[in-house]
Design an enzyme around this catalytic site. Structure first.
Site, PDB file in Angstrom:
ATOM      1  N   ARG A   1     104.497  49.293  -1.468  1.00 34.80           N
ATOM      2  CA  ARG A   1     103.249  49.565  -2.188  1.00 34.80           C
ATOM      3  C   ARG A   1     103.145  51.026  -2.602  1.00 34.80           C
ATOM      4  O   ARG A   1     102.726  51.353  -3.712  1.00 34.80           O
ATOM      5  CB  ARG A   1     102.044  49.206  -1.307  1.00 34.80           C
ATOM      6  CG  ARG A   1     101.774  47.715  -1.189  1.00 34.80           C
ATOM      7  CD  ARG A   1     102.859  46.927  -0.485  1.00 34.80           C
ATOM      8  NE  ARG A   1     103.091  47.408   0.883  1.00 34.80           N
ATOM      9  CZ  ARG A   1     104.189  47.164   1.582  1.00 34.80           C
ATOM     10  NH1 ARG A   1     105.192  46.477   1.074  1.00 34.80           N
ATOM     11  NH2 ARG A   1     104.321  47.624   2.812  1.00 34.80           N
TER      12      ARG A   1
ATOM     13  N   CYS B   1      97.165  45.872   5.553  1.00 37.11           N
ATOM     14  CA  CYS B   1      97.903  46.970   4.951  1.00 37.11           C
ATOM     15  C   CYS B   1      96.924  47.721   4.066  1.00 37.11           C
ATOM     16  O   CYS B   1      96.429  47.162   3.070  1.00 37.11           O
ATOM     17  CB  CYS B   1      99.081  46.460   4.134  1.00 37.11           C
ATOM     18  SG  CYS B   1      99.906  47.750   3.154  1.00 37.11           S
TER      19      CYS B   1
ATOM     20  N   THR C   1      97.376  50.320   2.033  1.00 34.25           N
ATOM     21  CA  THR C   1      97.870  50.646   0.702  1.00 34.25           C
ATOM     22  C   THR C   1      97.809  49.442  -0.228  1.00 34.25           C
ATOM     23  O   THR C   1      97.530  49.581  -1.426  1.00 34.25           O
ATOM     24  CB  THR C   1      99.304  51.192   0.767  1.00 34.25           C
ATOM     25  OG1 THR C   1      99.381  52.199   1.781  1.00 34.25           O
ATOM     26  CG2 THR C   1      99.715  51.799  -0.557  1.00 34.25           C
TER      27      THR C   1
ATOM     28  N   THR D   1      99.075  56.586   3.961  1.00 28.64           N
ATOM     29  CA  THR D   1     100.283  56.748   3.165  1.00 28.64           C
ATOM     30  C   THR D   1      99.969  57.565   1.913  1.00 28.64           C
ATOM     31  O   THR D   1      98.810  57.701   1.506  1.00 28.64           O
ATOM     32  CB  THR D   1     100.838  55.389   2.716  1.00 28.64           C
ATOM     33  OG1 THR D   1      99.897  54.777   1.814  1.00 28.64           O
ATOM     34  CG2 THR D   1     101.095  54.465   3.901  1.00 28.64           C
TER      35      THR D   1
ATOM     36  N   LYS E   1     107.968  51.985  11.300  1.00 23.67           N
ATOM     37  CA  LYS E   1     108.604  50.922  10.521  1.00 23.67           C
ATOM     38  C   LYS E   1     110.070  50.754  10.888  1.00 23.67           C
ATOM     39  O   LYS E   1     110.603  49.637  10.879  1.00 23.67           O
ATOM     40  CB  LYS E   1     108.472  51.223   9.021  1.00 23.67           C
ATOM     41  CG  LYS E   1     107.069  50.995   8.454  1.00 23.67           C
ATOM     42  CD  LYS E   1     107.042  51.266   6.968  1.00 23.67           C
ATOM     43  CE  LYS E   1     105.681  50.986   6.350  1.00 23.67           C
ATOM     44  NZ  LYS E   1     105.320  49.554   6.360  1.00 23.67           N
TER      45      LYS E   1
ATOM     46  N   CYS F   1      96.444  53.559   8.012  1.00 24.12           N
ATOM     47  CA  CYS F   1      97.711  52.880   7.746  1.00 24.12           C
ATOM     48  C   CYS F   1      97.959  52.054   8.995  1.00 24.12           C
ATOM     49  O   CYS F   1      97.809  52.570  10.109  1.00 24.12           O
ATOM     50  CB  CYS F   1      98.842  53.871   7.502  1.00 24.12           C
ATOM     51  SG  CYS F   1     100.484  53.094   7.476  1.00 24.12           S
TER      52      CYS F   1
END
Length: 254
Positions: free
Chosen positions: A52, A86, A88, A130, A170, A201
């Site tokens: 994204r 999420c 974003t 982010t 991640k 985030c």
């Protein structure tokens, strides 16, 4: 399929650990006293959804087609509401909701509301997010509607601490280092006058323990979970088979 209460669709995979964390928290924070009292949940967790942030920065393909595909599948399977764990991805929620014809619960709005409850009277809210969420101005626009001054960390801190911590989660890297980076970024927000911070985030709450000792910290994952429970959950005794006259408690627990 007919559900005893509205079914939730989780449009996840962004990233996989954040999706699993969201579902675990949903179970833990739902005040059910029986298995049957929990929400029916359908999950689409496709880690192949294009990044994204890269899309928002003009460095990658749009995630919208993949998001719409997942949302339509969830709706067809019986989901009446969607949760997208999420932040974003919320830059695309309006397009997603319109294309799929299903309501998406607003994670950004829920997190900001939780910030005002966590720190009553606070007007300056720091955001740990982010680069894509920053570029989209998701929290700035929503905060302005609530009369809140939204603060972001400087670009260097974003790059060296926040982005690095998100990549670490991640990638399954050293989470102890990631936790310290997020704490350092939170110290920066405090120095900028933030009175409360939001882990905006879904990877950040996984490494935010030290940051919570710097400023009151709102977990955007928990905020979305609470929004889901508030909208969809009803007491166990109102669920068919859980408190219906003539159904014994022993029968209900089998």
């Amino acid at each position: 399929m007919r559900w005893p209460r509205p079914a939730l669709g989780i449009l996840g995979g962004m990233g996989p650990l954040a999706t699993a964390d969201f579902y675990r928290r949903l179970i833990e924070r739902t005040p059910a006293v029986t298995d049957q009292g929990h929400l029916p949940v359908l999950m689409w967790a496709d880690p192949a959804v294009p990044d994204r942030t890269a899309a928002l920065l003009g460095e990658g393909p749009s995630p919208v087609p993949a998001l719409v595909e997942g949302a339509r599948w969830l709706k067809q399977a019986g989901a009446r509401y969607l949760a997208v764990p999420c932040n974003t991805a919320h830059a695309y929620v309006e397009q997603l909701s319109k294309a799929a014809g299903v309501e998406v619960l607003d994670m950004v709005k829920a997190a900001l509301a939780a910030a005002t409850e966590t720190a009553p009277g606070a007007k300056r809210v720091g955001i740990l997010a982010t680069r894509g969420t920053r570029l989209a101005g998701l929290y700035e626009r929503a905060g302005a509607r609530l009369g809140l001054d939204v603060i972001q960390v400087p670009a260097r801190v974003q790059r060296e601490y926040v982005d690095a911590a998100i990549r670490a989660v991640k990638g399954g890297a050293d989470l102890a280092a990631a936790e310290q980076w997020i704490a350092s970024a939170t110290e920066t927000l405090k120095g900028q006058g933030a009175q409360v911070a939001i882990a905006a985030c879904t990877e950040i709450p996984l490494v935010s323990g030290a940051a919570a000792r710097v400023l009151p910290l709102v977990d955007s994952t928990d905020a979305l979970v609470d929004a889901v429970v508030s909208r969809l959950w009803t007491p166990d005794e109102l669920v068919p088979g859980n408190g219906t006259p003539g159904v014994s408690s022993s029968a209900r627990t089998k």
